[in-house]
Design a protein around this motif. Structure first.
Motif, PDB file in Angstrom:
ATOM      1  N   VAL A 146       0.873  -1.271  -0.051  1.00  0.00           N
ATOM      2  CA  VAL A 146      -0.051   0.080   0.088  1.00  0.00           C
ATOM      3  C   VAL A 146       0.715   1.353   0.055  1.00  0.00           C
ATOM      4  N   HIS A 147       0.445   2.201  -0.821  1.00  0.00           N
ATOM      5  CA  HIS A 147       1.373   3.441  -1.166  1.00  0.00           C
ATOM      6  C   HIS A 147       0.348   4.588  -1.084  1.00  0.00           C
ATOM      7  N   PRO A 148       0.607   5.295   0.607  1.00  0.00           N
ATOM      8  CA  PRO A 148      -0.506   6.469   0.679  1.00  0.00           C
ATOM      9  C   PRO A 148      -0.163   7.535  -0.217  1.00  0.00           C
ATOM     10  N   SER A 149      -1.167   8.152  -0.798  1.00  0.00           N
ATOM     11  CA  SER A 149      -0.997   9.243  -1.937  1.00  0.00           C
ATOM     12  C   SER A 149      -1.935  10.213  -1.954  1.00  0.00           C
ATOM     13  N   GLU A 150      -1.487  11.309  -2.360  1.00  0.00           N
ATOM     14  CA  GLU A 150      -2.609  12.360  -2.674  1.00  0.00           C
ATOM     15  C   GLU A 150      -2.586  12.587  -4.171  1.00  0.00           C
ATOM     16  N   LEU A 151      -3.754  12.676  -4.563  1.00  0.00           N
ATOM     17  CA  LEU A 151      -4.137  12.763  -5.876  1.00  0.00           C
ATOM     18  C   LEU A 151      -4.843  14.161  -6.396  1.00  0.00           C
ATOM     19  N   ASN A 152      -4.405  14.649  -7.443  1.00  0.00           N
ATOM     20  CA  ASN A 152      -4.858  15.903  -8.032  1.00  0.00           C
ATOM     21  C   ASN A 152      -5.206  15.656  -9.657  1.00  0.00           C
ATOM     22  N   ILE A 153      -6.479  15.745  -9.976  1.00  0.00           N
ATOM     23  CA  ILE A 153      -6.689  15.225 -11.301  1.00  0.00           C
ATOM     24  C   ILE A 153      -7.506  16.570 -11.952  1.00  0.00           C
ATOM     25  N   GLU A 154      -6.736  17.069 -13.371  1.00  0.00           N
ATOM     26  CA  GLU A 154      -7.549  17.937 -14.245  1.00  0.00           C
ATOM     27  C   GLU A 154      -7.723  17.518 -15.522  1.00  0.00           C
ATOM     28  N   LEU A 155      -8.586  18.131 -16.196  1.00  0.00           N
ATOM     29  CA  LEU A 155      -9.269  17.796 -17.745  1.00  0.00           C
ATOM     30  C   LEU A 155      -7.901  18.422 -18.391  1.00  0.00           C
ATOM     31  N   PHE A 156      -7.299  17.504 -19.093  1.00  0.00           N
ATOM     32  CA  PHE A 156      -6.155  17.763 -20.027  1.00  0.00           C
ATOM     33  C   PHE A 156      -6.696  18.069 -21.540  1.00  0.00           C
ATOM     34  N   ASP A 157      -7.136  17.150 -21.949  1.00  0.00           N
ATOM     35  CA  ASP A 157      -7.904  17.287 -23.501  1.00  0.00           C
ATOM     36  C   ASP A 157      -9.580  17.224 -23.330  1.00  0.00           C
ATOM     37  N   ARG A 158     -10.212  18.190 -23.678  1.00  0.00           N
ATOM     38  CA  ARG A 158     -11.562  18.293 -23.581  1.00  0.00           C
ATOM     39  C   ARG A 158     -12.273  17.276 -24.771  1.00  0.00           C
ATOM     40  N   ALA A 159     -11.655  17.544 -25.989  1.00  0.00           N
ATOM     41  CA  ALA A 159     -12.168  16.614 -27.107  1.00  0.00           C
ATOM     42  C   ALA A 159     -12.067  15.210 -26.696  1.00  0.00           C
ATOM     43  N   LYS A 160     -10.870  14.729 -26.481  1.00  0.00           N
ATOM     44  CA  LYS A 160     -10.670  13.306 -26.199  1.00  0.00           C
ATOM     45  C   LYS A 160     -11.139  12.991 -24.677  1.00  0.00           C
ATOM     46  N   GLN A 161     -11.304  13.710 -23.832  1.00  0.00           N
ATOM     47  CA  GLN A 161     -11.860  13.619 -22.411  1.00  0.00           C
ATOM     48  C   GLN A 161     -11.043  12.906 -21.849  1.00  0.00           C
ATOM     49  N   GLN A 162      -9.460  13.329 -21.892  1.00  0.00           N
ATOM     50  CA  GLN A 162      -8.328  12.749 -21.079  1.00  0.00           C
ATOM     51  C   GLN A 162      -8.124  13.714 -20.023  1.00  0.00           C
ATOM     52  N   TYR A 163      -7.917  12.998 -18.812  1.00  0.00           N
ATOM     53  CA  TYR A 163      -7.388  13.833 -17.801  1.00  0.00           C
ATOM     54  C   TYR A 163      -5.920  13.372 -17.216  1.00  0.00           C
ATOM     55  N   LEU A 164      -5.300  14.618 -16.704  1.00  0.00           N
ATOM     56  CA  LEU A 164      -3.893  14.371 -16.119  1.00  0.00           C
ATOM     57  C   LEU A 164      -3.849  14.236 -14.657  1.00  0.00           C
ATOM     58  N   CYS A 165      -3.205  13.115 -14.064  1.00  0.00           N
ATOM     59  CA  CYS A 165      -3.475  12.799 -12.720  1.00  0.00           C
ATOM     60  C   CYS A 165      -2.075  13.046 -12.106  1.00  0.00           C
ATOM     61  N   TRP A 166      -1.781  13.803 -11.188  1.00  0.00           N
ATOM     62  CA  TRP A 166      -0.795  13.921 -10.498  1.00  0.00           C
ATOM     63  C   TRP A 166      -0.863  13.234  -9.087  1.00  0.00           C
ATOM     64  N   ILE A 167       0.271  12.347  -8.893  1.00  0.00           N
ATOM     65  CA  ILE A 167       0.264  11.241  -7.553  1.00  0.00           C
ATOM     66  C   ILE A 167       1.351  11.686  -6.724  1.00  0.00           C
ATOM     67  N   SER A 168       1.333  12.425  -5.505  1.00  0.00           N
ATOM     68  CA  SER A 168       2.241  12.885  -4.807  1.00  0.00           C
ATOM     69  C   SER A 168       2.463  11.641  -3.557  1.00  0.00           C
ATOM     70  N   ASP A 169       3.357  11.439  -3.075  1.00  0.00           N
ATOM     71  CA  ASP A 169       4.044  10.473  -2.076  1.00  0.00           C
ATOM     72  C   ASP A 169       3.521  11.155  -0.821  1.00  0.00           C
ATOM     73  N   ILE A 170       2.797  10.570   0.046  1.00  0.00           N
ATOM     74  CA  ILE A 170       2.465  11.300   1.523  1.00  0.00           C
ATOM     75  C   ILE A 170       2.586  10.080   2.418  1.00  0.00           C
ATOM     76  N   SER A 171       3.745   9.318   2.227  1.00  0.00           N
ATOM     77  CA  SER A 171       3.960   8.237   3.125  1.00  0.00           C
ATOM     78  C   SER A 171       4.301   8.506   4.594  1.00  0.00           C
ATOM     79  N   ASP A 172       5.157   9.561   4.546  1.00  0.00           N
ATOM     80  CA  ASP A 172       5.670  10.259   5.726  1.00  0.00           C
ATOM     81  C   ASP A 172       4.653  10.870   6.395  1.00  0.00           C
ATOM     82  N   GLU A 173       3.673  11.623   5.736  1.00  0.00           N
ATOM     83  CA  GLU A 173       2.445  12.113   6.550  1.00  0.00           C
ATOM     84  C   GLU A 173       1.639  11.199   7.030  1.00  0.00           C
ATOM     85  N   GLN A 174       1.328  10.196   6.252  1.00  0.00           N
ATOM     86  CA  GLN A 174       0.484   9.230   6.931  1.00  0.00           C
ATOM     87  C   GLN A 174       1.178   8.443   7.965  1.00  0.00           C
TER      88      GLN A 174
END
Length: 219
Positions: A146-174
């Protein structure tokens, strides 16, 4: 005499003009036959597609440049399509989860979540708001680690409905959060956590202090 159009063919060619300038042409050949089926002639059309080819090459170069930037980023990044499937994942996230990009592409993004209820919550928020901000989730990697993570997702390409997801490591915080919650749970002193609207967590000693059976009675 009547003529009928036969099969046509097309191909792209590159030529160099007398001034040294290179051109890309699309050549289309349309053949015609008479009533007996004999070849009666052909028409050859030339279309200058130099500008189109240049724009296409520029777009491909920009996409490759963007892909290299993503792959070199120290932060985990994944591209998700409208079917919730991972179509691209960078080196940081594959190394952290200890899986290959090919393995990630086999399933949908929410299968990485260790908690199905939390994945449903994330999907609902994303589809409702079109984005996801600061969402905490435990992602499951190789051997179910298991990998504790923080996710931030934004629409990247509206025509293709593709999303870009940033995945941060919050293991220390967890880890620090788990230590705090363990201290809270096992402390013999009444302890509670307050937020803007009131209590958000009470330990068993605090429940005894307030003479309640469940902490939610004070929420």
């Amino acid at each position: 005499m009547a003529y009928s159009a036969g099969a046509n063919s097309s191909r792209e060619i590159d030529i160099e003009q007398s001034n040294g300038e290179r051109k890309s042409l699309k050549v289309k050949v349309q053949t015609f036959r008479d009533n007996d089926g004999n070849p009666a002639g052909s028409i050859c059309l030339f279309e200058d597609i130099t500008a189109f080819k240049s724009m296409q090459q520029q777009l491909n170069d920009e996409r490759e440049h963007f892909a290299r930037i993503i792959n070199k980023a120290p932060l985990g990044i994944a591209m998700i399509n409208d079917d919730d499937r991972i179509i691209q994942a960078n080196k940081a996230i594959t190394e952290r989860l200890n899986v290959t990009e090919h393995e990630l592409k086999k399933g949908d993004f929410y299968q990485l979540f260790n908690d199905p209820k939390n994945s449903g919550k994330a999907a609902k928020k994303l589809h409702k708001n079109g984005k996801l901000e600061g969402f905490h989730a435990n992602l499951r990697g190789k051997d179910d680690k298991v990998h504790p993570s923080e996710l931030n997702i934004e629409l990247f390409d509206r025509a293709k409905q593709q999303y870009l997801c940033w995945i941060s490591d919050i293991s220390d915080e967890q880890y620090q959060q788990d230590k705090f919650e363990s201290l809270l749970l096992h402390s013999s002193m009444p302890m509670a956590v307050l937020n803007e609207v009131g209590f958000s967590k009470l330990n068993p000693s605090a429940c005894d202090f307030f003479a309640i059976e469940d902490e939610e009675e004070l929420f």
